[in-house]
Design an enzyme around this catalytic site. Sequence first.
Site, short mmCIF file in Angstrom:
data_model
loop_
_atom_site.label_atom_id
_atom_site.label_comp_id
_atom_site.label_asym_id
_atom_site.label_seq_id
_atom_site.Cartn_x
_atom_site.Cartn_y
_atom_site.Cartn_z
CG ASP A 138 66.30 26.66 -1.57
OD1 ASP A 138 66.70 26.57 -0.94
OD2 ASP A 138 66.02 27.92 -2.09
CE LYS A 139 58.02 25.29 4.24
NZ LYS A 139 58.13 25.73 5.69
#
Length: 304
Positions: A138-139
């Site tokens: 994830d970011k």
Amino acid sequence: MEHYDMTVHEEHKGERIDKYLTAVEADWSRTQVQQWIKEDRVLVNGNAVKANYKVQEGDAVSVQVPEPEPLDVTAEPMDLDIYYEDQDVLVVNKPRGMVVHPAPGHLTGTLVNGLMAHCDDLSGINGVMRPGIVHRIDKDTSGLLMVAKNDMAHESLVNQLVNKTVTRKYTALVHGVIPHDHGTIDAPIGRDKKDRQSMTVTRENGKHAVTHFEVIERFDDFTVVECQLETGRTHQIRVHMKYIGFPLAGDPKYGPKKTVDFNGQVLHAGVLGFDHPRTGEYVEFEAPLPDDMKNLLDKIRNKR
């Protein structure tokens, strides 16, 4: 367009044509070859064949390899933290806040943009938006990612993920004090019907998901755990830890509103290991906690 001509020797007699071609050209993947067969780019004795055709000694095989599809994504020079690189694979330590691959309307500043500037030989299996990307984080999760530099490596790494032989260990800070030292969460994960942007534990449309965890350190209101993924579902650690009542600190989607002052979930992909696609040798890499995470843990320790 490149053109290859070859003659089948006795040791390959009776092999499927797709298997034969990946055996004699190590950089070609079976998925890629099967697509060329569908497009009649593979001829045996001048005739188009199907992927299950079994080659015979003396068969004349010709292959037309199409030009690679140009990427619409711009290469952007970046200061990437590369842990390992050779002709087949690359391991990079992604900083928190960086998106892994572009999406329509968001074509710059991603890890893929930086990878394209760093090297021009990424696998094309996942298409123009995700060249070389085998798995993602994830970011707002930091840590190690493996990247495929050709389709042979891509196929090998994907198969290892499917067969659950890749080592992926994450360090996380969760709310609450976990009483037991280790455990396994075996609960299927699928889309949340009430919120399509979120995942949840669900028997109805969930896919098999298993996370193993071990307690590393306990504080008054938090626990540091090491989570090892057996499967790789979207948001798996975040969803599983919430499911057992210990959501990740800082998680804007699955955590409580009153949480730590941090830029996203406190989660770091610190250990990554896999069998090298070409040599078969097991390789493992470890990235230390990033400074923001170390500073947060020190702050919590000093409050005790």
